[in-house]
Design an enzyme around this catalytic site. Sequence first.
Site, short mmCIF file in Angstrom:
data_model
loop_
_atom_site.label_atom_id
_atom_site.label_comp_id
_atom_site.label_asym_id
_atom_site.label_seq_id
_atom_site.Cartn_x
_atom_site.Cartn_y
_atom_site.Cartn_z
N ALA A 73 1.25 -1.46 -0.51
CA ALA A 73 -0.14 -0.17 0.16
C ALA A 73 0.84 1.11 -0.17
O ALA A 73 0.51 2.71 -0.25
CB ALA A 73 -0.52 0.21 0.94
N ARG B 46 10.22 7.30 -3.22
CA ARG B 46 11.87 7.65 -3.69
C ARG B 46 12.07 6.70 -5.00
O ARG B 46 13.07 6.97 -5.46
CB ARG B 46 12.87 6.76 -2.31
CG ARG B 46 12.55 7.61 -1.35
CD ARG B 46 13.80 6.40 0.03
NE ARG B 46 12.71 5.50 0.32
CZ ARG B 46 12.90 4.27 1.18
NH1 ARG B 46 13.54 4.35 1.90
NH2 ARG B 46 11.72 4.28 1.68
N TYR C 112 11.16 -5.77 -48.47
CA TYR C 112 10.21 -5.71 -48.04
C TYR C 112 9.11 -6.68 -47.88
O TYR C 112 8.17 -6.16 -49.46
CB TYR C 112 9.83 -4.29 -47.57
CG TYR C 112 8.19 -3.61 -46.95
CD1 TYR C 112 8.11 -4.39 -45.63
CD2 TYR C 112 7.43 -4.11 -47.48
CE1 TYR C 112 7.28 -4.30 -44.66
CE2 TYR C 112 6.30 -3.40 -46.78
CZ TYR C 112 5.92 -4.22 -45.03
OH TYR C 112 4.90 -3.37 -44.88
C1 UD1 Z 1 10.26 -2.31 7.55
C2 UD1 Z 1 9.91 -2.80 8.85
C3 UD1 Z 1 11.47 -2.92 9.56
C4 UD1 Z 1 12.28 -4.07 7.60
C5 UD1 Z 1 12.12 -3.41 6.72
C6 UD1 Z 1 12.68 -4.41 5.48
C7 UD1 Z 1 8.03 -2.09 10.10
C8 UD1 Z 1 7.94 -0.99 10.74
N1 UD1 Z 1 9.62 -1.93 9.71
O1 UD1 Z 1 10.60 -1.21 7.43
O2 UD1 Z 1 11.29 -3.42 10.27
O3 UD1 Z 1 14.20 -4.52 8.60
O4 UD1 Z 1 10.49 -3.15 6.49
O5 UD1 Z 1 12.64 -4.09 4.30
O6 UD1 Z 1 7.93 -2.53 9.44
N2 UD1 Z 1 3.23 -0.44 3.82
C9 UD1 Z 1 1.70 -0.63 3.54
N3 UD1 Z 1 1.50 0.39 4.79
C10 UD1 Z 1 1.59 0.92 5.53
C11 UD1 Z 1 2.73 1.38 5.49
C12 UD1 Z 1 3.72 -0.25 4.24
O7 UD1 Z 1 1.40 -1.54 2.71
O8 UD1 Z 1 0.43 1.47 6.42
C13 UD1 Z 1 4.01 -1.30 3.03
C14 UD1 Z 1 4.58 -0.86 1.88
O9 UD1 Z 1 3.96 -0.29 0.95
C15 UD1 Z 1 6.21 -2.02 1.88
C16 UD1 Z 1 5.65 -2.51 2.98
O10 UD1 Z 1 4.83 -2.17 3.71
O11 UD1 Z 1 5.62 -2.96 0.67
C17 UD1 Z 1 6.86 -2.00 4.14
O12 UD1 Z 1 6.86 -0.80 4.68
P1 UD1 Z 1 8.30 0.26 4.27
O13 UD1 Z 1 8.15 1.83 4.42
O14 UD1 Z 1 9.29 0.11 3.10
O15 UD1 Z 1 8.59 -1.09 5.92
P2 UD1 Z 1 10.86 -0.04 5.83
O16 UD1 Z 1 10.68 1.67 6.32
O17 UD1 Z 1 11.03 -0.39 3.90
MG MG Z 2 10.43 -0.72 2.52
#
Ligand code: UD1
Ligand code: MG
Length: 463
Positions: free
Chosen positions: A16, A21, A373
Amino acid sequence: MLSFHYPDLEIIVLAAGKGTRMRSRLPKVLHPVLGKAMLSHVLDTAETLTPQAISVVIGHEADQIRATIGEPENLRWVMQSEQLGTGHAVQCCAPVNEGCRDVLIVCGDTPLLQAQTLASLVEKHRSADASVSLLSAHLEDATGYGRVVRDESGAVLRIVEHKDAHADEQAIQEVSSGIFCVRQADLFRLLDQVDNSNAQQEYYLPDVIPLAIAAGTNVQAVVMDDANEMSGINNRRQLADVEAAMQQRIIYDWQMQGVTIMQRETVRIEASVMLGRDCTVHAGCQLLGATRIGDGCELGPYTVIRDGALDDDCCVQAFSHIEKAIVANRAKIGPFARLRPEARLDEDVHIGNFVEIKKSVIGKGSKVNHLSYIGDTHMGSDCNIGAGSITCNYDGANKHQTHIGDRVFIGSDTKLIAPVFVDDDATIGAGSIITTNVDAGGLTLSARPEQRHKSKWRRPKKD
Ligand code: UD1
Ligand code: MG
């Protein structure tokens, strides 16, 4: 391909997030990795476990994601309209199906993840009778990841996110992959207790760990063998890094399946391409999209094939370009040939240098060897089309058909002004302009300019 059977497992894919980035109009999880959307890689891997159901949490650009992926059977789309954190995203999936024993949570942006790795997490989760199992990895540079905090005995205590970590916690090199296996009966009860008192004011999924420990249940972190598998894609540099790693994996797999690949670092073979045994792929080849290559084919240097289908023992020489064309056994193509969409070559056809074929059938054993062709044409078998011959199919407004029978011989530099029909066994003299139908057999040729000779003529000399 390996496959597994987990009819009592539900998989939740988190997708979601905004993917800011990437700096892109395209949602992050739809960016292609070797010709296939990032999310499709993850979904195919999830599918390999044959779970009870797969739920995909979407929010940002949800409609575009659904339209691209479609509605596969046993896939459930779950809306998270506001992205309040990974814990909240999983909560949006409640309730999970009856009869589901465990829930496996993965992220939509980790396409290198392999089914075997997920299956072994599920196995270890079950054999340890754990409430929460987490995949972790040791990284040289753990920046940005959640760190795994363990006690003196090595037992996992919690995950601390990078933004919440003190200096001594930031020094920890064991990180969370974000991939969890959680007992279904515990998951939503634990999530209900998670709050958002942290640096990002988000509901963190990893916060279920201390809650599960407090409830007296087992928690474990399973260290991955290959840390690369958890590489997430957040920007285009990581996209290129992950693509390079996946390309290497795919090339190694084809080599083990009996494909010879020359100068493999120069070759691109996308994820959905299929290759038969004893094929040779030369330097600089690009095999793209849904391309299918049979056994024993030779694909010359710098050949590009997109969505093409070649049967067995075909030989494509250097710098040829094939798109959405269908080619039967033993065809010889190139060098520098171009097969455009809906070109169909029957067996033993030869297409030579600087020849373009579009929306045409070339019958068995026919040869178009030089500088031609052929478009909107149906050609029979065993024809020979001389150098420079052209089907003039376009009158500026409409396309017209050319029909050529069997065993037709067309002299060099002939123009066939379509619509036109050339019957079996006809021979057409070089340089002809054919505007009306040609009968079977015999020789047909258009009027030629008179040939003159000036015996007293001398070449001009330089002043
Ligand atoms: C997350 C983990 C972190 C881990 C890392 C590995 C958490 C809080 N952190 O961090 O511990 O080391 O992944 O890559 O879980 N997403 C949603 N809804 C939301 C927020 C995120 O669907 O409300 C999805 C994002 O689209 C993504 C995934 O969850 O696919 C991870 O979210 P992201 O914001 O990338 O978390 P990180 O900061 O990478
Ligand atoms: Mg991530």
